[in-house]
Structure formats: structure tokens, C-alpha cells
Write an enzyme that holds these catalytic residues in place. Structure first.
Site, mmCIF file in Angstrom:
data_model
loop_
_atom_site.group_PDB
_atom_site.id
_atom_site.type_symbol
_atom_site.label_atom_id
_atom_site.label_comp_id
_atom_site.label_asym_id
_atom_site.label_seq_id
_atom_site.Cartn_x
_atom_site.Cartn_y
_atom_site.Cartn_z
ATOM 1 N N HIS B 104 0.812 -1.196 -0.026
ATOM 2 C CA HIS B 104 -0.137 -0.029 -0.015
ATOM 3 C C HIS B 104 0.964 1.149 -0.246
ATOM 4 O O HIS B 104 1.882 1.189 0.627
ATOM 5 C CB HIS B 104 -0.781 0.105 1.206
ATOM 6 C CG HIS B 104 -1.973 -0.802 1.531
ATOM 7 N ND1 HIS B 104 -1.629 -2.252 1.969
ATOM 8 C CD2 HIS B 104 -3.323 -0.956 1.634
ATOM 9 C CE1 HIS B 104 -2.481 -2.863 2.037
ATOM 10 N NE2 HIS B 104 -3.794 -2.045 1.795
ATOM 11 N N ASP B 107 2.043 2.250 3.420
ATOM 12 C CA ASP B 107 2.938 1.379 4.084
ATOM 13 C C ASP B 107 4.001 1.667 3.694
ATOM 14 O O ASP B 107 5.263 1.412 4.598
ATOM 15 C CB ASP B 107 2.707 -0.016 3.758
ATOM 16 C CG ASP B 107 1.275 -0.489 4.100
ATOM 17 O OD1 ASP B 107 1.079 -0.273 5.230
ATOM 18 O OD2 ASP B 107 0.602 -1.022 3.315
ATOM 19 N N GLU B 235 -10.446 -6.947 -4.154
ATOM 20 C CA GLU B 235 -10.222 -7.965 -3.142
ATOM 21 C C GLU B 235 -11.639 -8.080 -2.398
ATOM 22 O O GLU B 235 -11.943 -7.275 -1.516
ATOM 23 C CB GLU B 235 -9.271 -7.558 -2.258
ATOM 24 C CG GLU B 235 -9.047 -8.622 -1.412
ATOM 25 C CD GLU B 235 -7.577 -8.318 -0.382
ATOM 26 O OE1 GLU B 235 -7.017 -7.656 -1.137
ATOM 27 O OE2 GLU B 235 -7.518 -8.963 0.823
ATOM 28 N N GLU B 271 -9.099 -13.795 -1.246
ATOM 29 C CA GLU B 271 -8.310 -14.112 0.157
ATOM 30 C C GLU B 271 -8.905 -15.243 1.126
ATOM 31 O O GLU B 271 -9.964 -14.880 1.219
ATOM 32 C CB GLU B 271 -8.175 -12.495 1.100
ATOM 33 C CG GLU B 271 -7.440 -12.798 2.299
ATOM 34 C CD GLU B 271 -7.274 -11.970 3.342
ATOM 35 O OE1 GLU B 271 -7.004 -10.831 2.925
ATOM 36 O OE2 GLU B 271 -7.696 -12.100 4.507
ATOM 37 N N HIS B 274 -11.167 -13.863 4.074
ATOM 38 C CA HIS B 274 -12.362 -13.112 3.747
ATOM 39 C C HIS B 274 -13.336 -13.891 3.077
ATOM 40 O O HIS B 274 -14.534 -13.936 3.248
ATOM 41 C CB HIS B 274 -11.918 -12.208 2.652
ATOM 42 C CG HIS B 274 -10.968 -11.028 3.069
ATOM 43 N ND1 HIS B 274 -10.394 -9.925 2.218
ATOM 44 C CD2 HIS B 274 -10.523 -10.807 4.418
ATOM 45 C CE1 HIS B 274 -9.627 -9.206 2.884
ATOM 46 N NE2 HIS B 274 -9.701 -9.642 4.155
ATOM 47 N N ASP B 299 -4.908 -13.581 -2.070
ATOM 48 C CA ASP B 299 -4.051 -13.325 -0.656
ATOM 49 C C ASP B 299 -4.096 -14.370 0.138
ATOM 50 O O ASP B 299 -5.224 -15.001 0.614
ATOM 51 C CB ASP B 299 -4.763 -12.286 0.042
ATOM 52 C CG ASP B 299 -4.450 -10.780 -0.208
ATOM 53 O OD1 ASP B 299 -3.530 -10.802 -1.210
ATOM 54 O OD2 ASP B 299 -4.653 -9.784 0.338
ATOM 55 N N ASP B 312 -6.038 -13.064 9.747
ATOM 56 C CA ASP B 312 -4.852 -12.956 8.883
ATOM 57 C C ASP B 312 -3.528 -13.932 9.397
ATOM 58 O O ASP B 312 -2.601 -13.406 9.339
ATOM 59 C CB ASP B 312 -4.452 -11.676 8.698
ATOM 60 C CG ASP B 312 -5.464 -10.806 7.826
ATOM 61 O OD1 ASP B 312 -6.229 -11.702 6.851
ATOM 62 O OD2 ASP B 312 -5.509 -9.630 7.971
ATOM 63 N N ASP B 342 -0.768 -12.327 2.627
ATOM 64 C CA ASP B 342 -1.485 -11.268 3.228
ATOM 65 C C ASP B 342 -1.578 -11.854 4.676
ATOM 66 O O ASP B 342 -3.057 -12.070 5.048
ATOM 67 C CB ASP B 342 -3.003 -11.025 2.559
ATOM 68 C CG ASP B 342 -3.223 -9.710 3.628
ATOM 69 O OD1 ASP B 342 -2.686 -9.022 4.004
ATOM 70 O OD2 ASP B 342 -4.641 -9.269 3.027
HETATM 71 CO CO CO Z 1 -6.097 -9.445 1.763
HETATM 72 CO CO CO Z 2 -7.713 -10.474 5.509
#
Ligand code: CO
Ligand code: CO
Ligand code: CO
Ligand code: CO
Ligand code: CO
Ligand code: CO
Ligand code: CO
Ligand code: CO
Lengths: 441, 441, 441, 441
Positions: B104, B107, B235, B271, B274, B299, B312, B342
Site C-alpha cells: 500500500h 505502508d 479484493e 483472500e 475473507h 491473498d 490473517d 496477506d
Molecule cells: Co487481503
Molecule cells: Co484479511
């Protein structure tokens, strides 16, 4: 069978008795002729009683069998039982004074020796319905085909690996769609049932999606061919009985409709309990359907907030229901849709009286919710707060960003040139929640 | 800051040591040059390290603050800290010998005094990246803009009630998209972040959907204008931080893309965590994306099976991962996509070593899963079982039902005429599960 | 810091304005002196404001930082900020006219250079509290120690693998317990925080349970030593921040108390959102605590019904709250306990006004719920239905089955001899739900 | 009935064929005589086949009826059908070469005209079992009474509002407990079934808890009276079919046992799917039971990770199962307990072969998991890491804090005097997860 002369402990249509009455055999809030936003309450709510939960489910669950012992469920002559069931059903419709009912084909008539006979059984009962509807003025909100109970559907209907099941399903839907049309039904519903999978390991996912899309198109084409003016509705559900249902939720169904080229032809029947099982609030699913242009009708019920399966309970919470009603009113209310009680009394509620009073209570919850929602809409304070929150979008330069011709480049250039530094403004959630609460009565 | 000369307890790129080794500083399964289905393992898996979890998250959670005390997070000169962070990041990339990383904007570089300076900070660090990438051969899998951490985004980015935030977001995305393009990135990702709502009460749902659709189109148009050949990826995530994210899951995103006319332009970054938060298995979301023609990248991580938020975690279960890898292989493998971790080490894993070994373990889980999935595919027994299950659809009369020209009427007539009586055939789920299990090694 | 002369947009204590008023700065239902079941409403509800959510939480979430920008959170002199915070806190207590507040030590005073200084900081602020409490008549419902935010607690407090953290925690609890005692607190709360585990792989489960049991006993012994007459309360929570909290729910805590020999000494502080995260309704946890003899106090809030983490929202649903209040009334009401708003305004609710109005709305929800619950209790129709359902147990031979001396053998012999054939009777759930609904107003 | 001469497509007991074999009719991992940690694999795992799922469940779910069409489920002479079922059951036991089976009374014999006849039916079939067990060497792991399927139990058994149902249940349990004893059963199980509630509104919670506690004591007293040396086991389950089961999870059951004074008399039968429905991992529930001293036996199965009901699937994931086996080994292994497959083939798995192969696959999953768990235990690296983490507690001054005589005061004084400043140490979760992964084979 030995049905009693009178099954329910009430004879006459129940009437409005007002909020202060303690008489359980009367409506405390549902006053069908009361005008709400200029329309009769009955015409707003368009209540329907569901045949299957009320008259066909025997009270079993995965850990135990029948509890209700309904007289029309025990006997040798299945068609006679079906006729007796119809008598009781229309007795309940009359007592509740509801304008609509709904049915699956298999709920009203027994499976026959083969497809033709099964379909004929449905038509035979439908003829009885036609007469009863004429005399009672009860109308059909929607019909649908049960494509999930019999073992032939164990791997799906339109999405079955066996093309003969696809063909069978087509024949069964054709029959019920036509019956629905003939009975003046205002909608035809497709509930996925077993259109999904238990395990990806044995599933050809793209093929099944194609089969489903094709089936949908066949139904829509036939609707037009026979001149049915009602709405074709899909009822989203995320899972159960399958591990994954293809019509997971409103957003997913919209995508499937686009893929099938049917987003202008088919709408959704949103069920409260299916919404929460999919991780959404009921009002979310209604609002999302409205935003996507596919809101059709609702299956009113509620799930247990701590249970992970479809409990299909009668609604009890006025405040929750009012939020759903508010979204329906904002969407302009029903056109062909209505409020179908896709709800079953608990399996311990074995008295005939339970069936009556559960509906009365639920109708009152909905009526009270409608009155609250109407107040919210009429007062306008909520909408005003929303409008103010987005007021910046009325500025020409801002509206322009959403139109053709805008570009990331031009917007970015302006953002840097103007040295934009947007400051957050309170979302005021608690104030709005308290505002909503102030309409409750 | 006082970064140690060497942050990690390893200096040289880690190497393949084989399954029998007990050395934690080596790959037991990931052997990058090993050919799998005719392709190098590295080219199959296309591993990427994520900048944010690994180098930017300080170890906090909703009930406690920083635990990691990374040297590059404490100091006055933010750009110096960002450069120190970049040094550590590329040190990790080198140790892990991964071909890709992701970031990102926020980041890699600190927020500046205003939009222009913030964007300039990103470009300044990107120049450092460019040099490091050249010398290290690490490539950029994707870049993305952080449109959710700063308080200006508390009510969303593209879907914000304040048009200035829309404009700001446009400017920020333009910058990162161009940076991504210049760094040779293979994809550009849009994660909804706060594109959703906390309460419907303060939300204009259709308007926000329109804003999001327009924003997406602006991004796609700009991609073409600048000649970026990579893939634009959305995403999906069902909720968190918001109560409802508009990009709920793959099925929902497909619908939103259709509504925006972008289903051929935009793909999804799926992901694992997710997927499960949305009520799906990871392999489901991959398979669904492939079926809908929008599978892009993943991800890789895992959620805690009993927790209701996005943990995560690094993947640990080879068997679960193999099912995901199998779907990726069936979809033809990645084109521009890859396997981005991720994933964040637990906040109690405070040693630098933890960051290295978490990635090593996860890479081995994926490599082992790939080998299993390749065996499954090559052996073909699973696909054969599926093909046999649907074999009836190869019959001409059955294929015909799915083609234009078929009608409900004709199909129903045939079903009745042929007196169809489809008999269920075993779904063989347990046999297939045991078959899958037999490939594990 | 630059705190404004007046932080909140109100100056005088808010007053009862009645249900018909639209003034948001008044109570529509909370009329503190109104007698309900012979007791003042204030004495029934015993409202408390929580220091941490209202004054210490900056509005962050896992995906974004501070939104509130409270003046007392920004400055160099931490003790001066703590005093400024206390001023604002007591200003809110005065405006809301609540009888109680609650705090964690770390919320009221900053961490010092070491344990001694940290504890001294707490005592310094507590002295300020003492003066403010005297002048304002606001009392302390409970104090507690924050044993979870600092990184030293990342692996637990009493259950930490490091005995020094156990010792540190003991010292910190001793300090807050004594401060609570000195301030006339009516309870002392232990919330598990990080007493649990992230992974069984690094956890010595029986040892940690023993550490926790020992710690509890140390606290109870000290309570008696210093003559604290208040109640020691444990606040169950199933998970978050840990994967598993040892004080999962009321039933689990009861077992842990038995194991520690403390089931007569310690009670529970039941939080609504923790109840639902554990898979229970709020009223269930209250009723279970009462049945087990350990009901103490409540943390009033609500979770988002579709989110899997602790959202700690202000309660909005009168009907749900009434069911909880009914269980509290049935349990005899509070003794030392009270209704603590362990609730935070949403992070988008950034205006000072939001903090005031969220509490006003919630207090009204509770007051309205109390009135309904009192009606339910006074009317007695619900209790009567329950009593009738169990009436058979009043028969001597049936009561005898539950007494010493009964045997499986004798009961079985009688069952066969009498040829028992028990017939199910309706559970009447829907009728009772409608009955409950009829009390709403 | 017309049972085929041979129901299953196998005749001889299946044998170990080794991991490289592709023969589905052989065990790839389960080698009953192989020594693992000095004990035969068969004696470690103590596999049992469950009568109900395998032979009594017809394949129905809430949305559809029977799919299996087992010959022994269709016929007029119910006792003849029960005998035919027993033949098939023992045929499967023989083919699988399992040492144990389990049953509910109602699964093995039909309900009679009254209580006496029902019990007599059970005894009649039990006599057949006795002969078959003698010749086959299959033993009884446990028996239990079905107190939930018949409508008389719709409101519970021991906790029923109707005392006659309590008496009936006592008589039924007495019968099955004695039959279990006579058949040499090693345990007797009580599964709550409907011991819970659908709604608090019609429930007298403290009374029902008392009824249950009394019932448990009656059973334990009778056990001792008849000299049954086996273990009485409770099987926790959080909900389903009820909204709330009183035996929610292991922690809750421990509390109920303490309240009934039975924590030394009764243990738990932990089911994997019930663990996950309660919000725990399977290994958590085993570890917690061991820590509380009440671990007895397990019901091996798995739930669907995305479904909220009890799917009772056969276990498929070796890695997950290994973590459970590791906890069982750490707890010292089974004494009277065993590994009962409380698992049902999917309702689409209609072939007799599916029943065989599902068990074979599951037995191999468990055997492979056992080998991994044994490696983990023998290698000791995991335990060593845990021991090191808590090593500080070996210091005398730290051990002293946990003993009588320690006080909060003294500990606090030392903490301040020593100026303790505990520093966090890495929890090393990912390293341990990778370590665990390294044992998989
Ligand atoms: Co992700
Ligand atoms: Co996540
Ligand atoms: Co429905
Ligand atoms: Co439903
Ligand atoms: Co709390
Ligand atoms: Co909370
Ligand atoms: Co079980
Ligand atoms: Co189960």
C-alpha cells in the site's frame, strides 16, 4: 381421516380490537381498512399464509419426528387427505382474514405414480382452490414447485448431474407456473432448494451455473408464451440443505441474473431468516434489492439470533421489523409482492390454537411496524439527515466527477490544485438510532 | 533510529533442504526450480511478501498496543524511517528468495503535510524500490492505495458522502497506479477498506453503489490511458472494518462489475480469510471466480476457524491449501496473479526470527499443497469421477435442452411422454474425500 | 492541551421530558424518581458510565487510527491530561445525572516509569476523584485493573508463563482493589483480558487454570483482609483478544469458581455483547447466573447481530432489553450491581454531542425496558403460564422423585406398573411471545 | 423384507495394504497390530461404529426425506426388521474389523405398545447382540437411551415439565444401563438431546437444572447398585435440536457436575462437531476435559467449517485430527473410552459401498493422525518448547506465590521492592505450527 367438524377454536374472521385489548383472538394493531400513507393497511401489507409450514410440516426436526398429528396427515386416500387439508387451510385463511396464500405443488397434492399423475393431482386440487378462492376472495400471492423433497432431487433440480432430473423439473415447473397463472397468482417463485453443492469434489461448477441460467431462461420464456403477467421471483438462501446454494444472497443473485441476461426480468423474494444466515440484516437485503432494481416480495419470519440454521420463526420484534418495513416503503412498497409468513410454529406448539395465534401475533408485529415505518417516512427527519450528509454531491463540480468525461487525471489535478483537505463529519449513528427509537409505539 | 546492522538472524537466501531435514532455516518442500506439471515451482506459486503486515503493523490489537518495537517505527525523521524499513523489507525478500512483493502507498511512505507531499513521498520511496528491485530481481506483484487508515476515510473513499474524499481518493489512486505501472507491477488492487456502511440509517445505498461503480470506471480508463497492461483486481471482503462491505464476496463483486459494465475488465484477488468470513471455503471462492471468468490472484492466509474476525494468520494446513491449489491449477494457474502472503505473525511473535520462519513455514505449506494438487490433476481420477457424474449431458437430446430453441413446453412433453423416472446415483462424497486424502504426502 | 471551557453542548443535568417530547436533550423515559415496583427508577437501574470507552478510546479500529482527536489525548504532561480528562468525565456524569461510574486504572492515569510510579499515578487521580465524588454525589460502581493493554501482558496476566507478570498483576490489582475500597466502590471486577491462549501449542492449560484459580483466591483473601464489603465480579467473555478466554461464559465461570472453591465468594458481571459472542442471548446469561447463584452486575451494550467481534454498541432495542430486565427483576434486582454502559460510540461519531446523546438514548432504552419488565412481572400472566406448565411437579409422588431416597429402580417400577403414557402439551411459545409483545409501549 | 444375501460389496475383513496401495478396500494407515508407543494401534484407537447413523438414519434432512431405502427399514414386522438390521450391522463390524460398537436403545429395537414392551424389545435384540458379540469378538463401547426422538420427549426428558416423562426416562435409562452392563459395555452415555429449552419464556431454568442434577445422581447410584464398573459419560452439545442445551460444552458440564456433586463420578464424551458448534476447537475440548479431570471418550466426526448445524461428517483432515490425537495421548490415552464414529455418510451417498469406504477413510485418517501425534510426543520438541516457556515457575519464590500462605500484599511488596519489569518473550506460534507440520507424513 377423522377431521373434527371444526379444527380451529375460532369460527368467525378475527377483527381489530385495538392495542388496549387483552383478547388474544383479535388484532391489536392490524386494522385492515385503516389508511396509512393514503393506502389501506391490507393493501400495504398484502399478507399471505404459507401452505407448507402451516399445513404440511408435521413438526419434525433432525432429532425427532412428528409432533402435530394433524388429522389430514394420517390416512390411506392421499387425495382425500389433500382435500381435507385444503378445507382446513381455507378455514385458517378465513379466520385470519388474509388476502393471500402461497403454496408448493407438493404441499397441496400428493406425489402420484409418475410425473403425469403428480401434475394431474396438483391440477385437481387447484380446481378445488379455484372454487374456494372465488367464494372466499382469498387470492394467490405465488405458487412454486417443490424440487427438493423427493430423493430424485437429492443432487439438485436444474443443476442436477442427471439431465432427466432437469427435464422432470422443467415439466413440474411448467405445470405449477400454468396453475399459478390460471389461479390468478401474482408471482411465481423459484427457491433454489438443492441448487448448490455438498462438496466441490463431485461438482462441475461452471456447468451447473450454466444449467441454472438456462433453466431460468426457459421459465421466463414460458411465462411470456402463456401470457403470465406476474413476476418471476428467486428466493436467495446461502446454504441449507446444501453446503452452498447458488442463490446465496441478493447481491449474488443479481450477478447470476446479469450472467443469464435476466436482470430486467426476474426479481427476488427476500426472506428474513435467509438474510441473517447470509450475514446480512433483513433490511439490508431489501435495501440492496431495491438499489439493484430487483426487489419483489418478502418471506416474513425470523431466525434465532444464536442458531446457525433456518429456524423460520414467526417475527416477534417490532423494532427490527419496522426497519424492514421502512425499506419496503422507501422502495415504493409492493407491486406484485406481499408479506408471506414463511414461518412455522415451534414443534412444541402442537395445539391448533397455536397456529392461529402465531399468525395473529405476527400480523400485529407487521402492522405495528408499518405504522412506525410510515411515521418515519412521513416525518422525514431521517431522510433529511441522510440528504444533508450527502449534500456536497449537489455541487456541479462534484456531480461532474460521476459523469462521463470525468477522468482520474482531471480530478487528481483539481484535488492537488485546490489542496483539498477533507475533514470528517460525524456519522451521527447513535443520534439516528435514538431518532428511530422515538417513533416506536 | 538505531537499526541493527542486520535485523534478521539469517544472511543468505534460504535454500531447499528437503522434507527430511529438521533445519528450520531451509525449505523442506519449496524447491523453486523443481518442475511441476512442466513449470518451475517458483513460476507456479509466484510468492509475494506483503509490506504492511510484515513491516508496518506494530503488533497492536483492539485491546492492546504495540508489541514489536521495530526500530524503523520509532524516530523523528519519517522518511528516514521509511528508507530503513525498505532496507529491512528487501533484506527479508532476499532471505526468503521470493520473486514478488506487494504494498500500500501508506505502508512504504509517510503521510505528508498535504496530498501533493504524500504522493511525492510515495514516489520518493518508489525510486528507492526501483533501484533495489533492479539489483535484487524482486518484482512487484501489485500496488494499492490505502484509503482507509486516515480519519478522512472514516466514512469511505469512493463511497464517501463527502465528494472531496472521492476526489482525494482519485488523486491517491492515480498516483499509486502510475507508480505501480512504472515499477513494472503486474496488477493493481482495490480493497474496499471502508467502502460499505456502519448503519443503513445514515447511508444512501444506491448513491454509494453508483459512486463506487463510477470510481472503478475512472480507474480502468486511466489504466488504459497510461498503457498499464496489468490487471485491475478487487479484493472481496464481507465486513470489517465496516458492518457491510460492498465487495462482500466473489459472487457479489461479479454483480457489481456487471452493473458497472466492467466484468471483462476487472478480476478478483481472493483472500482465504475473507472467503471464510463470508461463509465460503477458500476453494469455493477461487472456483466461483474461475467459473465467472474473473479469477486473478490470491491473498494467502487463514482465519481462525472459531473466530469471527480477520485474523490473517499464516496458512498451516496442507490439506486445506491443497484444495485451493487444485482449483487454481484447474483454472489454468495464475497469469498476472500470484500467491501473496496477506498474513501477519501473531502479536506475541515478537522476534525478527518469527517473521522469517512464519514465511518459510507458509511457503512450504503452499509448495507441498501444490505438489499434492498437481498429483490430483495429473492422476485425473477426481476429474474422471466428476465427468462420469455428468456424462448424461453428453447425449444430444440432453445437450439440446440447454440450447436456444428448447422450450419448457417441449421438454415437459418429452418428460411426460418418456415417462421419465430419474433414479438418484450416489454422490460418492466420502470416496472422493478419501481419494483426495490419498494424494497427501 | 487546549480543552475548551466547555466540552459538551449542554451545561445542566438533563431532565425527564416525557415520551411525547422531541427534544433530544432530555429523557423521554428515564424519570429517576418515578416509582417502579415500589422503588425509584434510579435505584432500580443504577446506571454507570464507563471511563474507558467514553474518555480513553481514541476511535481507532484494526484498520485505522484515531478519529476523535480529544483534547485530553494530546499533550506532553500525561498527568495534566489525566486531570483534564477527569474534568470532562465528571462533566458528563453531571450532565447525564448518573449515580455511578466505573474505571480501569490505566484509563484514569498514565503508566509511570515503573510499577510503583504507575500505582502512585492511579492514587493521585483517585484523590481527585474522591473530591469530585463528594461534591457531585456520583459514586463508584466498580474499579478494575487493566492487565491487557501493555505489551508485558501480551501472554496474559495471572496466567502468564512469566511469574514476574503474575507478581506485577498482583501488585496492580492490590492497588486498584484498595483504591476501589477507599472510593467506596460497590464491586471490584476482574475481566480476563488476555487470560486465555492464542494457540494450545505453546500453552500449559492445567497450569494456567491453576494460576488463575490461585490468583482469584489471593484477591478474595485480600478483599477480606482490607474489609472490602463489595462484590468481586468476573466478567465472562468467550474470546477476543485471545482465541480462547478461560472465562468463556457464565456456565464455564461457575465451574472455574467451583474448582477454586469460590462459588460463594465471586459473582459475574454479565455483558450483553459477550453473551451473544458466546452463543447465548443476554437474558440467558443473566438467568443462568441467577440460577447458579452468581448474578452480580451487567455491562449493558449490544453487539452487531451479524458481526463476529465485540462491537460494544449502545443498546437500541427496547424489546430485547426488556427481556434482560425481566430476568434481572426476577432475580430480585441488583444488590451491589448496576447497569454499566460498557459501550462505545461508533468511531464516526466524532462530535462531543454524540457521546451525550448516545448515553441519553441508551438510558431511555433501559428505562423503557424496565417499565415493560415491571409490567410483565406485576401482571404475572407469564409466570402463571410457566407455573401451570410445571404444575405436575407439585404432586407428592413427583416431588419425591427429586428427593434423597428415590431410586431409578423404584421410579422405573412405578412407571411400568402405572403404565405411564405421558402426552405432550403445547409449549405455547408463540402465544407467550405475543403476550410479551403486548406489554411493549 | 428382501435383504440381499450380502448387503456390502465386501466379504472378508479388510486388511492393511499400506500407504502406497490405491486399493480402496484396504487400510492404508490403520495396521491394528502395529505398535505405537508400545501399544497396539487397535488398543490405542479403540474404534467403534455407531448404530444410529449407519443403520437407522434413512438419509433425510429438514428439506427432504429418505434417500437410502435400506431394506431393513421397510416392512411390517418391526422386530424382524430389527433383526435384519443387526445382521447387517455385525456384517459391517466384521468387514471393518473394529473392536467396538455403540447404540441407542431405539436404534436397535422398535418402540413397543408401551414402556414395558419397548424395554422388552431392547432386551430381545440385546440377546441377539450377546450371541453375535461372542462369536465376533466385537465389544460394546457404550449404550445409551434415546430420550429425544419420540414426541413425548419434545420438551425434554429429565428436564421435562411433566414429571411422568421424568419417570419414563428413568425407566428407560435403567433398562439400557442394565443392558449395557450385561453386554459388558465399557461406558454408559447420556446425551442431552432435548435437555435444554426453546424459549426462556416457558422455562423454569433453576428447576430444570435441579431435575437434571437429580436424574444424574439417580443414574450414578443405580450404576453402583448393579455393580457396573464402566464410566458414565455426558456428551456436551451447545444447541440443536434445542435453542440451548444445558450441557453446552466441557467447561459448562464441569460446573453442572460440581453443582450435582458428581465431578469425580461422571466424565465427558467429547464430540468434534459439538466442540466447533460451541466455538471451540476439538483439541481444546479434549485438553480442557483432561485439565478438569473429566476426559472420557470421543465422538469422532467433523462439522462443515461454514455451516451452523451438526453435520456429523466423517473426519477427513489428518492435520486437524492429529492435534486431537496429540491431546488424547497427552491425557494418557483412553481408559474405558474409545473413538466412536458418530458420523453419517452424506444423504447423497446412497450406495452400501459408501458406508464401508467412509469408515475405511476415517479409520485411516485417525490412524495416520495417531502416528503423527505419537511422533510429536516421542520427539518431545513441542513439550520442550512449552516447558521452557514456563520455566520461570520452577523458581522457589515463584512456586511459592501459588501456595497457601502467599498473599497479594507480600507479592505486591516484592514486586515493588524488586522493581520488576517483566519483558515479553516471543510466543513462537508460527515456529511451533511449522514444527507440528514437520511431523505430518
Ligand atoms: Co487481503
Ligand atoms: Co484479511
Ligand atoms: Co422462504
Ligand atoms: Co427459511
Ligand atoms: Co464489558
Ligand atoms: Co464487550
Ligand atoms: Co455425538
Ligand atoms: Co453431532
Amino acid at each position: 381421516m377423522n377431521a373434527p367438524a371444526r379444527f380451529f377454536p375460532a369460527d368467525e374472521p378475527l377483527r381489530y380490537v385495538g392495542p388496549l385489548s387483552r383478547d388474544p383472538y383479535g388484532f391489536r394493531w392490524y386494522d385492515k381498512d385503516q389508511l396509512v400513507l393514503g393506502k389501506r393497511m391490507e393493501d400495504h401489507l398484502r399478507f399471505a399464509v404459507a401452505y407448507w409450514h402451516s399445513f404440511t410440516w408435521p413438526g419434525g426436526d433432525p432429532f425427532g419426528g412428528e409432533t402435530f398429528l394433524r388429522p389430514w396427515m394420517h390416512g390411506a386416500d392421499e387425495m382425500a387427505l389433500a382435500r381435507a387439508k385444503a378445507d382446513v387451510a381455507f378455514e385458517l385463511f378465513r379466520i385470519l382474514d388474509v388476502p393471500f396464500f402461497c403454496f408448493h405443488d407438493r404441499d397441496i397434492a400428493p406425489e402420484g405414480a409418475n410425473l403425469k399423475e403428480s401434475n394431474a393431482n396438483v391440477r385437481a386440487i387447484a380446481e378445488i382452490f379455484a372454487r374456494k378462492m372465488e367464494s372466499s376472495k382469498v387470492r394467490l400471492l405465488w405458487g412454486t414447485a417443490n424440487l427438493f423433497s423427493h430423493r430424485r432431487f437429492m443432487s439438485g433440480a436444474a443443476t442436477n448431474p442427471d439431465p432427466d432430473v432437469f427435464a422432470w423439473s422443467a415439466a413440474q415447473v411448467k405445470n405449477v407456473l400454468e396453475v399459478t397463472h390460471e389461479l390468478g397468482g401474482e408471482n411465481y417463485v423459484l427457491w433454489g432448494g438443492r441448487e448448490g453443492y455438498e462438496t466441490l469434489l463431485n461438482t462441475d461448477l461452471p456447468r451447473e451455473l450454466d444449467q441454472m441460467a438456462r433453466f431460468l431462461n426457459l421459465v421466463v420464456e414460458h411465462k411470456h408464451k402463456i401470457g403470465f403477467k406476474g413476476t418471476i421471483l428467486i428466493e436467495p438462501k446461502p446454504q441449507e440443505p446444501t453446503k452452498h446454494q447458488y442463490d446465496f444472497d441478493v447481491g449474488t443473485v443479481y450477478g447470476l441474473l446479469c450472467r443469464a441476461g435476466l436482470e430486467k426480468e426476474v426479481k427476488v423474494n427476500v426472506e428474513a431468516n435467509h438474510a441473517t444466515l447470509a450475514g446480512h440484516s433483513f433490511e439490508h437485503e431489501i435495501a440492496m434489492a431495491a438499489a439493484l432494481g430487483i426487489f419483489g416480495s418478502i418471506d416474513m419470519n425470523k431466525g434465532d439470533a444464536q442458531s446457525g440454521w433456518d429456524t423460520d420463526q414467526f417475527p416477534t420484534n417490532v423494532e427490527d421489523t419496522a426497519l424492514a418495513m421502512y425499506e419496503i416503503l422507501r422502495a415504493g412498497g409492493y407491486t406484485t409482492g406481499g408479506t408471506n409468513f414463511d414461518a412455522k410454529i415451534r414443534r412444541q406448539s402442537i395445539d391448533p390454537e397455536d397456529l392461529v395465534l402465531a399468525h395473529v401475533g405476527a400480523m400485529d408485529v407487521c402492522a405495528r411496524a408499518l405504522l412506525i415505518a410510515a411515521d418515519m417516512l412521513e416525518d422525514g427527519a431521517l431522510q433529511k439527515a441522510v440528504d444533508e450528509r450527502y449534500a456536497g454531491w449537489n455541487e456541479p463540480q462534484n456531480r461532474a466527477m460521476l459523469r462521463e468525461g470525468a477522468s482520474l487525471e482531471a480530478i487528481a489535478a483539481r484535488a492537488e490544485a485546490d489542496d483539498l483537505d477533507p475533514q470528517p463529519r460525524s456519522g451521527r449513528q447513535e443520534r439516528l438510532e435514538t431518532l428511530v427509537s422515538s417513533y416506536f409505539r
